[in-house]
Design an enzyme around this catalytic site. Sequence first.
Site, short mmCIF file in Angstrom:
data_model
loop_
_atom_site.label_atom_id
_atom_site.label_comp_id
_atom_site.label_asym_id
_atom_site.label_seq_id
_atom_site.Cartn_x
_atom_site.Cartn_y
_atom_site.Cartn_z
N SER A 1 0.84 -1.20 0.00
CA SER A 1 0.00 0.00 0.00
C SER A 1 0.88 1.24 0.00
O SER A 1 2.03 1.21 0.46
CB SER A 1 -0.90 0.03 1.24
N TYR B 1 -1.59 -0.44 10.20
CA TYR B 1 -1.77 -0.88 8.82
C TYR B 1 -0.56 -0.51 7.96
O TYR B 1 -0.04 -1.33 7.20
CB TYR B 1 -3.04 -0.25 8.25
N LYS C 1 2.04 -2.96 6.00
CA LYS C 1 2.21 -2.91 4.54
C LYS C 1 3.66 -2.59 4.17
O LYS C 1 4.15 -3.03 3.12
CB LYS C 1 1.25 -1.90 3.94
#
Length: 262
Positions: free
Chosen positions: A146, A159, A163
Site C-alpha cells: 500500500s 496498517y 504494509k
Amino acid sequence: MILDLFRLDGRVAVVTGAGRGIGAASAVALAEAGADVVLAARAEPDLLAVAERVRRAGRRAHVVPGDLADPEAAAALATRADAEFGRIDVVVNNVGGGLPRALARTTPESLVKAFRFNVSTAHALTRAAAGVMLRGGGGAVVNVSSVVGRVAGRGFLAYGTAKAAVAHYTRLAAADLSPRIRVNAVAPGTVRTSALDAVVGEDALRTRVEQATPLRRIGTPLDVAAAVLYLASDAGAYLTGKVIEVDGGLQALNIDLGLPDP
C-alpha cells in the site's frame, strides 16, 4: 508479438481476497489472460459471482471460502490448488487490510493483528505454494502492499507498518526464491473499492482526495489488476524483488482523517 508476453495460457493462479475489489479484478484479469484461478475469500456469494466472471472468460474457477486471517487457512490453499489443478504458477497475496486508528488507541496487540493479517498470511501461502511451483517450472508471486507502507499519514500506524513489512518481505522472499520463483508487489494508492465508500460517496471529500492526487482521480481495481498481470506474466520476467507503485503519483498521503493533535 509483445502482447503474447502477457498471456497465461495453461497456468494456474491462486488469488486471496478475491471476492471483490482489487482481488476480484486481478482474478478476472488473470483469467482473461488465460489462467485457471483458485478464488479465496471469506464471503462465498462474492466468490461465486467472481467465479462466474472467470468462467465467462473461458477459464476454470475453484472457489475456497474461508477466513484467511488464519495463516494455516492461507497455506492450505496451496494444497487445494494442487489437488484441483495439479500445479500453481501464480500467487496473488491480496488479502489484508486494517482500520484507521489513532496512535493512542493502537495497542501492541493491534500491531500483532495487522502483521498477522497482512504479512503472516502472505508468507504462509507463499511458503506452501513455493514447493508446488518448484516441482514444476517455477512461478510468480505478487504481493499487495500500500502507499501507506511508503508515505506517512495519521491514523495508519498499524496498517502502514504492516504494509511496509509486506514491501520488504517481497524483497527478501525474492532473494530467497530466485531464480525460479519471482516475487514482486504492487502498492496501490487510493482505489475505488467498498473500503473507500465513505470517501467516494461524499462529493466534497472525494474532490479533496482527487485534487491531492497528481493524476487528479481515484484509482480503480482495474488499474491495479493491470500491474498484477504484468508482474504475474512473462511480460515481467526480468523483475523480482520490486514494488510497483500504482498510486496516481502520490508523494504524500491524500486522505486526512481529521485526527486531533495529541
